[in-house]
Design a protein around this motif. Structure first.
Motif: not given
Length: 234
Positions: A95-98, A139-143, A169-173, A178-179
């Motif tokens: 994600y490359n977030l700061v 504090q956020l999930s991967g999604g 980097a995410l699970d299928d669901r 995201i898609l």
């Protein structure tokens, strides 16, 4: 009328010590404005090189790359920097977030560097993060982090959205969520989206599918009726 993206006979070589590697060997394809295009192929096929050249992070050795009527392949390094900043949105696998900025501040970063940005808070609401704007990435999930990354790319109001293995980097669901967000964004805004993936299951959802193998386009097709993300199985 010319295509929005026109990749024509593109060759890219890299030197590794004494060895010269041809990453792209005469690649040609087109993408129309507002299409959701998928570039698919195995690791090492040349997918990421295509994305890097399309996004102005790399240049080709031969051939022409035209985006929205402008020959990007003729740009100087300074022009490529402006092109990346103003015209291209990037979404990567990671994600490359700061980390010490909130979700809202991460998105505002992108909107501060380009001429016609969208309002950061409005874009975050659009990706379903109304209640998470003041959270930090940890504090956020991967999604949720990937949604912030997508919002950051969209806030630039880019001509072209490039996504490199955005669900890797995410699970299928979560990946499907995201898609669907990316596909819906393409449909609602008319933005041209190019997704790079090794996952052939995703090809059913694309308007256009470009299959890359050994640095060449092995096949290209258009889906008359792209599948819904919910119907995909992998």
């Amino acid at each position: 009328m010319s295509a929005f993206v026109d990749f024509k006979d593109v060759v890219k070589r890299y030197r590794m010590g004494e060895v010269e590697i041809t990453a792209l060997d005469g690649v040609s394809f087109q993408v129309e404005q507002g299409e959701f295009a998928i570039v698919v192929g195995p690791s090492g096929a040349g997918k990421s090189t295509i994305l890097n050249i399309l996004g102005g992070m790399d240049s080709c050795d031969e051939g022409r790359v035209v985006v929205d009527g402008v020959e990007v392949s003729a740009f100087t390094q300074r022009q490529l920097t402006t092109y990346r900043r103003n015209d291209i949105g990037f979404v990567f696998q990671f994600y490359n977030l700061v980390q010490n900025l909130t979700a809202l501040e991460n998105v505002e970063l992108a909107s501060e560097i380009c001429p016609h940005p969208l309002e950061a808070a409005a874009v975050l609401r659009g990706v379903g993060l109304t209640k998470r704007m003041n959270n930090f990435p940890a504090q956020l999930s991967g999604g949720e982090q990937q949604r912030v990354a997508i919002a950051r790319a969209l806030a630039k109001n880019p001509k072209l959205l490039l996504c490199d293995e955005p669900t890797g980097a995410l699970d299928d669901r979560t990946g499907k969520t995201i898609l669907k967000l990316l596909q819906d964004t393409c449909r609602k805004s008319g933005m041209t989206v190019v997704v790079i993936t090794h996952n052939h299951a995703l090809t059913a959802m694309g308007d256009r599918v470009i299959e890359v193998r050994d640095g060449r386009v092995a096949a290209m097709k258009r889906n008359a009726r792209p599948a819904s993300v919910e119907s995909l199985e992998w």
